[in-house]
Design an enzyme around this catalytic site. Structure first.
Site, PDB file in Angstrom:
ATOM      1  N   THR A 186       0.807  -1.230   0.000  1.00 54.18           N
ATOM      2  CA  THR A 186       0.000   0.000   0.000  1.00 54.18           C
ATOM      3  C   THR A 186       0.833   1.269   0.000  1.00 54.18           C
ATOM      4  OG1 THR A 186      -1.776  -1.127   1.166  1.00 54.18           O
ATOM      5  CG2 THR A 186      -1.739   1.254   1.362  1.00 54.18           C
TER       6      THR A 186
ATOM      7  N   ASP B 269       1.436  -6.828  -4.485  1.00 56.10           N
ATOM      8  CA  ASP B 269       0.606  -6.840  -3.283  1.00 56.10           C
ATOM      9  C   ASP B 269       1.204  -7.989  -2.461  1.00 56.10           C
ATOM     10  OD1 ASP B 269      -2.587  -6.100  -2.448  1.00 56.10           O
ATOM     11  OD2 ASP B 269      -1.677  -7.889  -1.554  1.00 56.10           O
ATOM     12  N   SER B 270       1.365  -7.827  -1.179  1.00 57.22           N
ATOM     13  CA  SER B 270       2.104  -8.849  -0.428  1.00 57.22           C
ATOM     14  C   SER B 270       1.374 -10.183  -0.347  1.00 57.22           C
ATOM     15  CB  SER B 270       2.485  -8.347   0.962  1.00 57.22           C
ATOM     16  OG  SER B 270       1.373  -8.306   1.813  1.00 57.22           O
TER      17      SER B 270
HETATM   18  N1  ASP Z   1      -2.828  -5.700   0.421  1.00 52.96           N
HETATM   19  C1  ASP Z   1      -1.744  -4.846   0.826  1.00 52.96           C
HETATM   20  C2  ASP Z   1      -0.480  -5.664   0.842  1.00 52.96           C
HETATM   21  O1  ASP Z   1      -0.263  -6.410   1.758  1.00 52.96           O
HETATM   22  C3  ASP Z   1      -2.019  -4.269   2.159  1.00 52.96           C
HETATM   23  C4  ASP Z   1      -0.950  -3.333   2.676  1.00 52.96           C
HETATM   24  O2  ASP Z   1       0.056  -3.073   2.105  1.00 52.96           O
HETATM   25  O3  ASP Z   1      -1.174  -2.801   3.757  1.00 52.96           O
HETATM   26  O4  ASP Z   1       0.284  -5.594  -0.077  1.00 52.96           O
END
Ligand code: ASP
Length: 335
Positions: free
Chosen positions: A13, A58-59
């Site tokens: 994010t 995205d992780s």
């Molecule tokens: N979906 C995002 C990720 O983990 C959430 C974040 O970065 O906070 O890449």
């Protein structure tokens, strides 16, 4: 002399922008935002170099291959840099920080994971403090381990877990106090419980392998899981109730776990409670696990237990040694 930090952006994010499909990471937007942060040109700020991964992820899409890429990148810049900041999505950050804590053997420099709940380009972003504080902590003399900095706390990476999907204090390490609390100053809690380096720094890549995580729940019909308990399953983290308790024989747990054990699958028991530890044999409901040779996961997080299995099997440790090492403290991951 000014410290030099290697800043690695993997996605998440913090550097995302809005698109028609929702938030997506963007290299251009991220680099532009960095260049606009005044702190980065402040004379008191450490020197830095930036490495941006392709593709940015995205992780949720990060796994063994990406952990290896992070480990290899850090190893390739280890001699040239004093510390590392890894920008990463929050969803699987605790898994990646746990993985890197094992991969980076005899680490003597700070490796700080951070990210944000709100993208940097948005007005209320938490990314700015997270990033700047992580950069300053990566320049610290006091840290020689993999950590997560988030929401004003520096946590040991392999003790941390994501506890909130929308709060700014998204991470905590319920079984281990923060290493640093950020107030007007950084308040360091210096610890002596991290096993010392016993050789030169070394990067141990992980192999992708069949591992499992199984959460026990009331009424679970274990025989349904029998089909995944094949010879190829190397290890399974069993998320038990309380101090290591599982439903009794009525739900056919023991024959399934016994079969897994006889196949050579290592069963690691940890608790569904974020706080406290497993103590196999303290109740009759957990004694059976002890009898079939399950590993007492102590107060390890699921993230750490899983990463440790990858690590020990990737290193080629013998099954009987893996059991003993799972029960030992290698990187401060268990008390
Ligand atoms: N979906 C995002 C990720 O983990 C959430 C974040 O970065 O906070 O890449």
């Amino acid at each position: 002399m000014k410290k030099k930090i290697c800043l690695i952006y993997t996605g998440g994010t913090i550097g995302m922008v809005k698109s028609e499909k929702g938030y997506v990471p963007s290299e251009d937007a991220f680099l532009k935002l960095l260049s606009q942060l005044p702190e980065f040109s402040n004379p008191a700020f450490p020197d830095y170099e930036t490495i941006v991964f392709t593709p940015l992820l995205d992780s949720s899409d990060i796994a063994v291959e990406e952990w290896n890429k992070m480990g290899r990148t850090i190893a390739s810049r280890y001699a040239a840099c004093d510390g590392f900041v890894v920008l990463h999505g929050t969803d699987t950050m605790a898994y990646s920080a746990s993985a890197l804590s094992f991969m980076l053997e005899n680490l003597e420099k700070p490796v700080i994971f951070t990210g944000s709940q709100i993208p940097l380009y948005e007005l209320r972003s938490d990314g700015r403090d997270n990033l700047i504080s992580a950069m300053l902590l990566a320049a610290s003399e006091h840290i020689r381990e993999v950590c997560i900095y988030f929401g004003g706390q520096l946590l040991r990476g392999n003790r941390a877990t994501k506890l909130s999907s929308d709060g700014m204090h998204a991470f905590d390490s319920p079984n281990y106090p923060p290493l640093v609390k950020a107030g007007i100053d950084f308040k360091f809690r210096l610890t002596a419980d991290l096993p010392p380096a016993n050789g030169p720094f070394r990067f141990q890549p992980f192999e992708a392998m069949p591992l499992g995580v199984l959460k026990v729940f009331p009424g679970i019909q274990f025989d349904l899981f029998e089909s995944i308990m094949t010879e190829s399953l190397r290890g399974v983290v069993l998320e038990s109730f309380g101090a290591g308790n599982v439903p009794s024989a009525r739900t056919a747990l023991l024959p399934v776990l016994k079969k897994a054990h006889d196949h050579g699958t290592l069963v690691v028991v940890r608790s569904q409670c974020p706080e406290g530890k497993v103590n196999l044999g303290s109740y009759a409901a957990s004694l059976s696990l002890k009898e079939i040779g399950a590993v007492d996961g102590g107060d390890m997080t699921t993230e750490a237990a899983l990463a440790k299995l990858y690590y020990l099997f990737s290193k080629g440790e013998k099954p009987e040694d893996v059991k003993a090492l799972m029960e030992a403290n290698l990187r401060g991951e268990r008390s």
